[in-house]
Design a protein around this motif. Sequence first.
Motif, short mmCIF file in Angstrom:
data_model
loop_
_atom_site.label_atom_id
_atom_site.label_comp_id
_atom_site.label_asym_id
_atom_site.label_seq_id
_atom_site.Cartn_x
_atom_site.Cartn_y
_atom_site.Cartn_z
N ASP A 335 0.84 -1.20 0.00
CA ASP A 335 0.00 0.00 0.00
C ASP A 335 0.88 1.25 0.00
O ASP A 335 0.59 2.23 -0.70
N CYS A 336 1.94 1.21 0.80
CA CYS A 336 2.85 2.36 0.85
C CYS A 336 3.62 2.50 -0.46
O CYS A 336 3.88 3.62 -0.92
N PHE A 337 3.97 1.38 -1.06
CA PHE A 337 4.74 1.42 -2.32
C PHE A 337 3.92 2.05 -3.44
O PHE A 337 4.39 2.96 -4.13
N ILE A 338 2.68 1.58 -3.63
CA ILE A 338 1.86 2.14 -4.71
C ILE A 338 1.47 3.58 -4.40
O ILE A 338 1.31 4.40 -5.31
N GLY A 339 1.33 3.89 -3.10
CA GLY A 339 1.07 5.28 -2.72
C GLY A 339 2.25 6.18 -3.06
O GLY A 339 2.06 7.29 -3.56
N GLN A 340 3.46 5.69 -2.81
CA GLN A 340 4.66 6.45 -3.13
C GLN A 340 4.80 6.66 -4.64
O GLN A 340 5.19 7.73 -5.11
N ARG A 341 4.46 5.63 -5.40
CA ARG A 341 4.55 5.72 -6.86
C ARG A 341 3.59 6.77 -7.42
O ARG A 341 3.92 7.50 -8.36
N VAL A 342 2.40 6.87 -6.82
CA VAL A 342 1.43 7.87 -7.27
C VAL A 342 1.94 9.27 -6.92
O VAL A 342 1.81 10.21 -7.73
N ILE A 343 2.50 9.42 -5.73
CA ILE A 343 3.07 10.72 -5.33
C ILE A 343 4.19 11.12 -6.29
O ILE A 343 4.26 12.27 -6.76
N ASP A 344 5.07 10.17 -6.61
CA ASP A 344 6.18 10.44 -7.53
C ASP A 344 5.66 10.83 -8.92
O ASP A 344 6.20 11.73 -9.56
N ALA A 345 4.60 10.13 -9.37
CA ALA A 345 4.02 10.44 -10.69
C ALA A 345 3.45 11.85 -10.72
O ALA A 345 3.59 12.57 -11.72
N GLY A 346 2.83 12.27 -9.61
CA GLY A 346 2.31 13.64 -9.53
C GLY A 346 3.43 14.67 -9.58
O GLY A 346 3.30 15.72 -10.23
N SER A 347 4.56 14.37 -8.93
CA SER A 347 5.71 15.28 -8.95
C SER A 347 6.32 15.36 -10.35
O SER A 347 6.73 16.44 -10.80
N ILE A 348 6.38 14.21 -11.03
CA ILE A 348 6.91 14.18 -12.39
C ILE A 348 6.03 15.00 -13.33
O ILE A 348 6.53 15.75 -14.18
N PHE A 349 4.70 14.91 -13.14
CA PHE A 349 3.79 15.69 -13.97
C PHE A 349 3.98 17.18 -13.73
O PHE A 349 4.01 17.98 -14.67
#
Length: 414
Positions: A335-349
């Motif tokens: 849950d933390c891993f996929i949450g971190q990936r979404v946060i990272d994707a938002g930062s990349i955008f």
Amino acid sequence: MELWQHIRKFGLEYCDLPTMLWNVSVFLKLLTLNIYGKNKSGIPFIFYVIITAALLCYFYIYLVSMLWFVIVRSRETNDMVAAMVVLSLGISSEIGILKLLYMFVYIDNIRGLTDAFLDFDTLTIPGSRQASNLLRYMRDVKKRAIFYWMVVMGNATLYVFIPFAIPGRHLTEDLLVIYGLEPMHESPNYEIALIIMGASVYTICYISANVTCYLIVVIGYVESQMLTLSDEVTHIWTDAEEHYKKVAKLANDNFLTNYDQKNQIMNDYVSKTLKDIIKCHATIKTLLNQVEDVSRGPIAVGFILLIIGIIAELLGGLENTILQLPFVFIQVGIDCFIGQRVIDAGSIFQQAVYDCKWENFNKTNMKMVLMMLRASKKPTAITAGGIAQMSFECLMAATRVTYSAYTTIRSSMK
């Protein structure tokens, strides 16, 4: 041949959203869950029989017998180590059951969410750069789901079959005494305990693996779309130049040297593309908010159970709980891993929006870019009960709290 084609769709050759949701739905049907609102198919009656029998075994062992053992039996024997081991088993297994319960309670929301994701996916033009990039990112999501599924089910297999490799009669957990089956290691009690314990372990691991895989897929799709939009944003000005060249081929040579005309054509293209990206980004964030509304409850309680479960496992001794610890940790860790990936994707955008060569745009398009920057600063994340964002930082904080609580309890017991 047709059966083989269906089996192949579970592999990495098929990473589109409809196929991946179909993959998950096949396994969830055994849990009598149908995630589709439109075009949903029936569930065979035998599946209801299987899951009912499996859940009865689970609740009798890891709820009824666990509570009896911890509250009554361990007080009689004064064996606190055994009590902690058995307690950790019951608590650890509740995380998956909780997620399954939430899916049943919010099944209408889940079905609406599935249909909304599928409807949104149809807007992607097949064969386009956006579709190609989306499939590339979704391939990583499918790898993630397959890895998680194999680790959880592999853990169940080890837990069930290791006793057979040890000389003598052993159960999946020798310290646990099942209420009404004493003496545990004499026939036929031993055979009955072996079967229902094995069935219970596979049941809880199967539930955890497949319910979580649904979240991995839908949240992973949000991540993939954010990364795809980031690629599209960074190519806006280049695409505008290519668009102008195509338009110019249909005009005379003077058209090529008309700067105002060129600037207008390119900015019109940029304006249209920016509007499409803004709409797509807003829809994706809306879908993520809907996922978060459904999942925040079980994720929050899962975190609490993680802390209590690991404390109990540590108090029971790692030598007794070595296979339980990775099972508990990976459930919340994913849950933390996929949450971190979404946060990272938002930062990349957000970074992609700033790097889209907006200095070449006209004032109207610059204003749209500014609006996108403001919107992208709002966190793209899933939370535990709306309190803590699921991330590596959150996982480490929970680990520190767990260890601090364990050392405090341990010192007080001494």
